[in-house]
Write a protein that holds these residues in place. Structure first.
Motif, mmCIF file in Angstrom:
data_model
loop_
_atom_site.group_PDB
_atom_site.id
_atom_site.type_symbol
_atom_site.label_atom_id
_atom_site.label_comp_id
_atom_site.label_asym_id
_atom_site.label_seq_id
_atom_site.Cartn_x
_atom_site.Cartn_y
_atom_site.Cartn_z
ATOM 1 N N UNK A 148 21.738 24.106 20.215
ATOM 2 C CA UNK A 148 21.928 24.444 21.631
ATOM 3 C C UNK A 148 23.143 25.351 21.803
ATOM 4 N N UNK A 149 24.237 25.036 21.113
ATOM 5 C CA UNK A 149 25.436 25.874 21.174
ATOM 6 C C UNK A 149 25.238 27.166 20.395
ATOM 7 N N UNK A 150 24.492 27.105 19.311
ATOM 8 C CA UNK A 150 24.243 28.291 18.466
ATOM 9 C C UNK A 150 23.443 29.352 19.199
ATOM 10 N N UNK A 151 22.657 28.967 20.183
ATOM 11 C CA UNK A 151 21.885 29.936 20.957
ATOM 12 C C UNK A 151 22.779 30.886 21.741
ATOM 13 N N UNK A 152 24.046 30.539 21.900
ATOM 14 C CA UNK A 152 24.993 31.395 22.629
ATOM 15 C C UNK A 152 25.652 32.416 21.719
ATOM 16 N N UNK A 153 25.242 32.476 20.450
ATOM 17 C CA UNK A 153 25.828 33.386 19.472
ATOM 18 C C UNK A 153 24.772 34.361 18.965
ATOM 19 N N UNK A 154 25.261 35.511 18.491
ATOM 20 C CA UNK A 154 24.372 36.519 17.911
ATOM 21 C C UNK A 154 24.938 36.940 16.558
ATOM 22 N N UNK A 155 24.072 37.519 15.750
ATOM 23 C CA UNK A 155 24.496 38.080 14.471
ATOM 24 C C UNK A 155 24.677 39.579 14.667
ATOM 25 N N UNK A 156 25.892 40.070 14.466
ATOM 26 C CA UNK A 156 26.162 41.493 14.683
ATOM 27 C C UNK A 156 25.706 42.322 13.486
ATOM 28 N N UNK A 157 25.940 43.624 13.562
ATOM 29 C CA UNK A 157 25.480 44.524 12.511
ATOM 30 C C UNK A 157 26.160 44.260 11.176
ATOM 31 N N UNK A 158 27.355 43.693 11.201
ATOM 32 C CA UNK A 158 28.061 43.377 9.959
ATOM 33 C C UNK A 158 27.601 42.063 9.342
ATOM 34 N N UNK A 159 26.679 41.375 10.013
ATOM 35 C CA UNK A 159 26.194 40.105 9.496
ATOM 36 C C UNK A 159 27.050 38.922 9.872
ATOM 37 N N UNK A 160 27.992 39.106 10.792
ATOM 38 C CA UNK A 160 28.875 38.016 11.227
ATOM 39 C C UNK A 160 28.426 37.493 12.583
ATOM 40 N N UNK A 161 28.816 36.274 12.878
ATOM 41 C CA UNK A 161 28.475 35.669 14.162
ATOM 42 C C UNK A 161 29.501 36.059 15.215
ATOM 43 N N UNK A 162 29.006 36.327 16.402
ATOM 44 C CA UNK A 162 29.889 36.603 17.529
ATOM 45 C C UNK A 162 29.210 36.103 18.801
ATOM 46 N N UNK A 163 29.971 35.752 19.830
ATOM 47 C CA UNK A 163 29.356 35.263 21.070
ATOM 48 C C UNK A 163 28.439 36.301 21.684
ATOM 49 N N UNK A 164 27.360 35.818 22.291
ATOM 50 C CA UNK A 164 26.444 36.723 22.982
ATOM 51 C C UNK A 164 27.184 37.418 24.116
ATOM 52 N N UNK A 165 26.764 38.618 24.414
ATOM 53 C CA UNK A 165 27.446 39.399 25.442
ATOM 54 C C UNK A 165 27.297 38.742 26.799
ATOM 55 N N UNK A 166 28.409 38.711 27.506
ATOM 56 C CA UNK A 166 28.417 38.196 28.861
ATOM 57 C C UNK A 166 28.083 39.327 29.832
ATOM 58 N N UNK A 167 27.779 38.999 31.100
ATOM 59 C CA UNK A 167 27.595 40.064 32.089
ATOM 60 C C UNK A 167 28.818 40.947 32.152
ATOM 61 N N UNK A 168 28.645 42.286 32.220
ATOM 62 C CA UNK A 168 29.797 43.195 32.185
ATOM 63 C C UNK A 168 30.762 42.927 33.322
ATOM 64 N N UNK A 169 32.056 42.901 32.980
ATOM 65 C CA UNK A 169 33.096 42.674 33.984
ATOM 66 C C UNK A 169 33.438 43.956 34.721
ATOM 67 N N UNK A 170 33.005 45.091 34.195
ATOM 68 C CA UNK A 170 33.313 46.364 34.821
ATOM 69 C C UNK A 170 32.229 47.348 34.442
ATOM 70 N N UNK A 171 32.314 48.552 34.948
ATOM 71 C CA UNK A 171 31.330 49.564 34.634
ATOM 72 C C UNK A 171 31.346 49.876 33.149
ATOM 73 N N UNK A 172 30.162 49.892 32.561
ATOM 74 C CA UNK A 172 30.061 50.155 31.131
ATOM 75 C C UNK A 172 30.170 48.916 30.282
#
Length: 396
Positions: A162-186
């Protein structure tokens, strides 16, 4: 058996009718509807993966990903079938194999598959709650409890995913949190405050995932009697290495921010909580890895990270070195009205050094000048000591 297959085909027909209705409503952007043969192939592959655990599991996982990639709408059917098998499981081993299949799909799929699976999890089409099989599962209640028994391991693994669903595997093969809604433009931070908030959020997520991972060390009976438990724990253990590496790197960055940045009060409070929790968690994590090295559930060839233990003295020294925020009414003070004092405080920071404490204090300086006027026939005469008398009186 015939009744079971009839229900499957009824579900497939219902899914196709629903997709057909949606596609007829939007003919310009119609999505290809998976045919019955494709959905049946997905169902067959899911059944093979969740019936036994063997050397061909990876092949079945890639087969499912290949089938789903040929029909984007089929991922909804896949998610519902995994959920149905999990919720209808009559044993801990069967439920564990369903969760393990989902974990493997999450790791092996591309980022688009990962995003679609996360969206289905958010919409509750994909559910990860394992059923309660017996009273033994109730042993997994308190946070920090060690999983004992297959039932407890299943429920702990479910909480981890359930907690792991909030993470993604980036291009380097490492885990990082899934992107949140943008706080600003871009979608990029626009200030140091945004960056510090994102960093504190990431560190908190690292601590939660590591905490759930540490609860999953199976006992000898579970590890020796359940191949799925060994496989699941092996994946969790390898992921914890990457999560800890991200945590250690982020902790160094947070300490630099605490020394140099003007942080808002909520961010400072959150940073304080992370440091406080790290004092208790890092020794436990080091002990957890030590136990894993001697456990039959872990791979002996794994390279374990060196855990850097955060001590209470280090946390206290870091908190004392936080910059003191200047009240708004004093921000316009003239230069020279604030004096900064530095005091060395000794503390056990692991390297025998101390920390510098900064405090702001107002200092008022008054300069008085005395002017003495003399007439032309008056002069200074030496007086006793180092002083002088002011003047010599005129002769009368």
């Amino acid at each position: 058996m015939k009744v079971f297959k009839g229900k499957i085909w009824a579900a497939i027909g219902s899914l196709m009718d629903h997709a057909g209705t949606a596609s007829s409503a939007k003919p310009s952007s119609a999505v290809a509807v998976p045919d019955r043969a494709l959905l049946a192939a997905i169902e067959s592959a899911v059944e093979r993966c969740t019936t036994t655990t063997g050397a061909d599991d990876d092949r079945h996982v890639h087969e499912i990903l290949f089938l789903v990639s040929n029909a984007p709408g089929a991922i909804t059917f896949l998610s519902r079938r995994i959920t149905a098998r999990l919720e209808s499981a009559r044993s801990a081993a069967a439920a564990l194999r369903s969760l393990l299949l989902l974990h493997r799909l999450l790791r092996a799929g591309d980022r688009y598959f990962e995003q679609d699976l996360r969206a289905l999890w958010s919409s509750r089409d994909l559910r990860l709650h394992a059923p309660v099989f017996s009273s033994a599962a109730a042993s997994y209640v308190a946070a920090g409890a060690v999983a004992t028994g297959a039932c407890a391991f299943v429920h702990g693994y479910s909480a981890y995913l359930e907690e792991r669903m909030l993470w993604v595997i980036n291009q380097a093969g490492n885990l990082e949190p899934a992107r949140r809604p943008p706080a600003s433009a871009g979608g990029k931070p626009t200030s140091s405050s945004d960056e510090s908030e994102a960093l504190v959020l990431k560190l908190g997520m690292c601590q939660r995932l590591l905490e759930l991972a540490m609860q999953l060390l199976p006992d000898n009976n579970t590890a020796s009697g359940c191949a799925a438990a060994r496989a699941a724990f092996g994946i969790v253990l390898r992921e914890s290495f990457k999560v800890y590496a991200a945590f250690a790197e982020g902790l160094d960055a947070m300490m630099l921010l605490l020394r140099s940045s003007r942080l808002s009060k909520p961010v400072r409070v959150s940073a304080h909580e992370i440091l406080k929790k790290a004092c208790a968690q890092t020794p436990d994590l080091r002990e957890f890895y030590h136990k894993c090295k001697g456990s039959s559930a872990s791979n002996k060839s794994l390279e374990y990270p060196i855990v850097r233990v955060v001590t209470p003295a280090q946390a206290a020294a870091m908190e004392m070195s936080l910059p003191v925020p200047i009240p708004e009414e004093e921000e316009g003070a003239q230069e020279g009205e604030v004096k900064v004092e530095m005091a060395e405080t000794s503390g056990d920071d692991g390297a025998g050094g101390g920390s510098t404490v900064f405090a702001a204090r107002k200092m008022e300086t008054t300069i008085s000048e005395v002017w003495v006027e003399f007439e032309e026939d008056e002069k200074l005469i030496p007086g006793p000591g180092d002083g002088h008398s002011l003047k010599e009186p005129k002769a009368s």
